[in-house]
Design a protein around this motif. Structure first.
Motif, short mmCIF file in Angstrom:
data_model
loop_
_atom_site.label_atom_id
_atom_site.label_comp_id
_atom_site.label_asym_id
_atom_site.label_seq_id
_atom_site.Cartn_x
_atom_site.Cartn_y
_atom_site.Cartn_z
N LEU A 151 2.62 -0.28 8.41
CA LEU A 151 2.55 0.86 7.50
C LEU A 151 3.64 1.88 7.83
O LEU A 151 4.27 2.45 6.92
CB LEU A 151 1.18 1.52 7.60
CG LEU A 151 0.89 2.61 6.56
CD1 LEU A 151 0.93 2.05 5.14
CD2 LEU A 151 -0.47 3.27 6.83
N GLU A 152 3.88 2.09 9.11
CA GLU A 152 4.93 3.02 9.52
C GLU A 152 6.29 2.58 8.98
O GLU A 152 7.03 3.38 8.38
CB GLU A 152 4.98 3.10 11.05
CG GLU A 152 6.08 4.03 11.57
CD GLU A 152 6.20 3.98 13.09
OE1 GLU A 152 6.28 5.06 13.70
OE2 GLU A 152 6.22 2.85 13.65
N ILE A 153 6.63 1.30 9.17
CA ILE A 153 7.91 0.77 8.69
C ILE A 153 8.00 0.90 7.17
O ILE A 153 9.03 1.32 6.63
CB ILE A 153 8.07 -0.70 9.11
CG1 ILE A 153 8.19 -0.82 10.63
CG2 ILE A 153 9.29 -1.33 8.43
CD1 ILE A 153 8.06 -2.24 11.15
N THR A 154 6.92 0.54 6.49
CA THR A 154 6.93 0.52 5.02
C THR A 154 7.10 1.92 4.45
O THR A 154 7.90 2.13 3.53
CB THR A 154 5.63 -0.11 4.50
OG1 THR A 154 5.56 -1.46 4.96
CG2 THR A 154 5.59 -0.11 2.98
N LEU A 155 6.34 2.88 4.97
CA LEU A 155 6.40 4.23 4.40
C LEU A 155 7.69 4.96 4.75
O LEU A 155 8.12 5.84 4.00
CB LEU A 155 5.18 5.04 4.83
CG LEU A 155 3.83 4.51 4.31
CD1 LEU A 155 2.71 5.48 4.65
CD2 LEU A 155 3.87 4.25 2.82
N GLU A 156 8.31 4.58 5.85
CA GLU A 156 9.61 5.18 6.21
C GLU A 156 10.68 4.86 5.17
O GLU A 156 11.59 5.63 4.93
CB GLU A 156 10.07 4.65 7.59
CG GLU A 156 9.48 5.39 8.76
CD GLU A 156 9.96 4.81 10.08
OE1 GLU A 156 10.71 3.79 10.06
OE2 GLU A 156 9.59 5.35 11.13
N ASN A 157 10.55 3.68 4.56
CA ASN A 157 11.56 3.21 3.60
C ASN A 157 10.97 3.03 2.20
O ASN A 157 11.52 2.28 1.39
CB ASN A 157 12.13 1.87 4.08
CG ASN A 157 12.74 1.96 5.46
OD1 ASN A 157 13.77 2.59 5.64
ND2 ASN A 157 12.09 1.37 6.44
N LEU A 158 9.87 3.72 1.91
CA LEU A 158 9.13 3.48 0.68
C LEU A 158 9.99 3.61 -0.58
O LEU A 158 10.06 2.69 -1.40
CB LEU A 158 7.94 4.44 0.60
CG LEU A 158 7.07 4.32 -0.67
CD1 LEU A 158 6.43 2.94 -0.76
CD2 LEU A 158 5.99 5.41 -0.68
N TYR A 159 10.65 4.73 -0.73
CA TYR A 159 11.37 4.98 -1.98
C TYR A 159 12.62 4.11 -2.12
O TYR A 159 12.99 3.70 -3.21
CB TYR A 159 11.71 6.47 -2.12
CG TYR A 159 10.46 7.31 -2.24
CD1 TYR A 159 9.69 7.27 -3.40
CD2 TYR A 159 10.02 8.09 -1.18
CE1 TYR A 159 8.54 8.01 -3.52
CE2 TYR A 159 8.85 8.84 -1.29
CZ TYR A 159 8.11 8.80 -2.47
OH TYR A 159 6.95 9.52 -2.57
N VAL A 160 13.24 3.80 -0.98
CA VAL A 160 14.40 2.89 -0.99
C VAL A 160 13.96 1.50 -1.45
O VAL A 160 14.62 0.87 -2.30
CB VAL A 160 15.04 2.81 0.41
CG1 VAL A 160 16.14 1.74 0.44
CG2 VAL A 160 15.62 4.16 0.81
#
Length: 383
Positions: free
Chosen positions: A250-259
C-alpha cells in the motif's frame, strides 16, 4: 518483452512487487513466532503487526484501531454484512445492496435471505450506476445496512458513494463499501462510510490477507470464534508476513498513485482506440467518463468471448470474460445482464485490466493477436 507472457487481468489479481516480496521474506525468516506469545520472538511479530496497522491506517487517513486484518476481500465482505445484520437483528432485518456486486457480497446476501433477512437488490442503469432515488425509495424503518461497491470489478464504473453515504447517515443506517477494486487505483474518501473492505493482492501485495475498516463506534458480531486477536473481533493466529506485505504494498502504491493512474489511463485509451480502429463492430461498456483508469470492458459482435480467451491464451496473453471468481462457470456475467445486455452480447465481452507493469509494446502485441482472433472467429461464424 516476453511475448509469451502478457498479463492483462490485473482486476483478478496483481503480480507481487519485488519490494514487497523482499520485506515479507525477511519477516518470514526472522519473525516466525506466534504474535500472541509473550516471549521475544513472538512479541517481535506482534510489533510488526501493530506497526503495519499504523502504516496502513495512516496512509488511508484512518485510526489504527479501526483496521481489522482478515484473510482477504471475501472474508471482509462477509464480516461486514453478517456482522452488522446479526448485531442489529432486533432493530430490523432489511438489507440493501445492488445487482452488480461481487459474488462474495451477492452470495452472502442470498444466504442472509435463506436465514430470514429481507434483501432489496437495486438495479443499475446502462452504465452500471445505482440510482440514488431508487435507493431512497427502498429504505424502510427496518433497514439496518446498505452495502454498495466502490467500483465495479468488470466494467470499472464508480458508484455515487458520497451521495449514498449521506443518505445512509441521514437515515441512521450502517453503510458498507466493498472497496476491493478501488484501493490502490484511486484516492478514497471515507466520509460517511462505516465499513470498508480491501485486499492486498489487488495492489501488488500478497494473496490471503485483507482488511476491514470498522469506523469507531460501529458494532459488528465476529464471525470466527477462538482467541482474542484483533481486539476480539477476528480470532486466529495473525498472518505476520502477509500483514507487513500488505502495508509495504500500500505504501508503494499510494506513493505513486496519480502517476500510475495517468499511465494506465493513457495506455487503456490507446488500446481502446486501436481496437476500435483495427477491429470494428465493438462496444466499450460502462461509464466511460467515470470508471477505473485501468479497466476496459469490450463486446465483440458475432464472437464468443470464450473462444477469444483460448486464442489469446495460446499466444501467452491473459485477459478475462468477467470476474475471476465466476470465470469457471459458463453462465453470462450477472453484471452485464444487469446493465441490459442480451445473453449473446454478455457472452461476447472481454474484460481487459492493465497494471503497474503493463507496457505499450504489450498492448500493441495484444491488439495484433486480438484482431487476428476476432477475424478468425467471425469468418467461422459466417453463415
Amino acid at each position: 518483452m516476453d511475448k509469451k507472457n502478457v498479463y492483462l487481468d490485473n482486476n483478478a489479481t496483481t503480480p507481487m512487487d519485488d519490494r514487497v516480496i523482499e520485506v515479507m521474506t525477511k519477516v518470514m525468516r526472522e519473525s516466525y513466532g506466534n504474535p500472541s506469545s509473550v516471549y521475544q520472538v513472538g512479541q517481535k511479530g506482534k510489533k510488526i503487526i501493530e506497526e503495519s496497522r499504523e502504516m496502513i491506517s495512516g496512509l488511508l487517513g484512518l485510526k489504527s484501531r479501526e483496521i481489522v486484518f482478515t484473510s482477504g476481500g471475501t472474508e471482509s465482505n462477509n464480516m461486514a454484512i453478517r456482522g452488522v445484520a446479526r448485531c442489529l437483528k432486533k432493530k430490523g432485518m432489511h438489507l440493501i445492496t445492488s445487482a452488480i456486486e461481487h459474488s462474495s457480497v451477492l452470495n452472502t446476501f442470498k444466504d442472509m435471505e435463506s436465514l430470514g433477512w429481507e434483501v432489496t437488490y437495486l438495479g443499475v442503469d446502462e452504465k452500471g450506476k445505482v440510482n440514488t432515488e431508487e435507493l431512497r425509495r427502498s429504505i424502510k424503518d427496518e433497514t439496518v445496512l446498505i452495502s454498495i461497491m466502490h467500483s465495479n470489478n468488470e466494467i470499472g464504473t464508480f458508484q455515487p458513494i458520497t451521495e449514498i453515504g449521506k443518505i445512509a447517515k441521514e437515515k441512521n443506517i450502517i453503510f458498507h463499501v466493498d472497496g476491493v477494486q478501488s484501493v490502490g487505483k484511486i484516492k478514497i474518501d471515507f466520509e460517511n462510510i462505516d465499513l470498508f473492505s480491501f485486499a492486498a493482492h489487488k495492489f501488488y501485495g500478497p494473496k490471503g490477507i485483507g482488511a476491514l475498516y470498522v469506523k469507531s463506534g460501529v458494532k459488528i458480531e465476529k464471525l470466527i470464534t477462538g482467541g482474542h486477536q484483533e481486539r476480539n473481533r477476528r480470532a486466529g493466529t495473525e498472518n505476520v508476513p502477509g500483514v507487513c506485505g500488505m502495508a509495504k504494498a500500500l505504501e508503494i502504491t499510494l506513493e505513486n498513485l496519480y502517476v500510475e493512474m495517468e499511465k494506465e489511463k493513457k495506455l487503456r485509451d490507446y488500446m481502446e482506440k486501436k481496437i476500435l480502429e483495427n477491429i470494428g463492430k465493438v462496444t466499450i461498456n460502462g461509464d466511460l467518463s467515470n470508471r477505473l483508469s485501468n479497466t476496459s470492458s469490450i463486446s465483440f459482435e458475432k464472437v464468443e468471448a470464450e473462444s477469444l480467451l483460448f486464442a489469446l491464451d495460446m499466444k501467452g496473453i491473459a485477459v478475462s470474460a468477467g470476474s475471476a471468481c465466476a470465470s469457471s462457470t459458463l453462465s453470462p456475467s450477472h453484471v452485464l445482464e444487469a446493465i441490459g445486455f442480451s445473453i449473446s452480447k454478455a457472452k461476447s465481452t472481454l474484460r481487459i485490466s492493465l497494471g503497474r507493469f503493463t507496457q505499450k509494446e504489450e498492448i500493441d502485441y495484444f491488439v495484433e493477436i486480438l484482431e487476428m482472433a476476432v477475424g478468425n472467429e467471425r469468418n467461422l461464424n459466417i453463415i
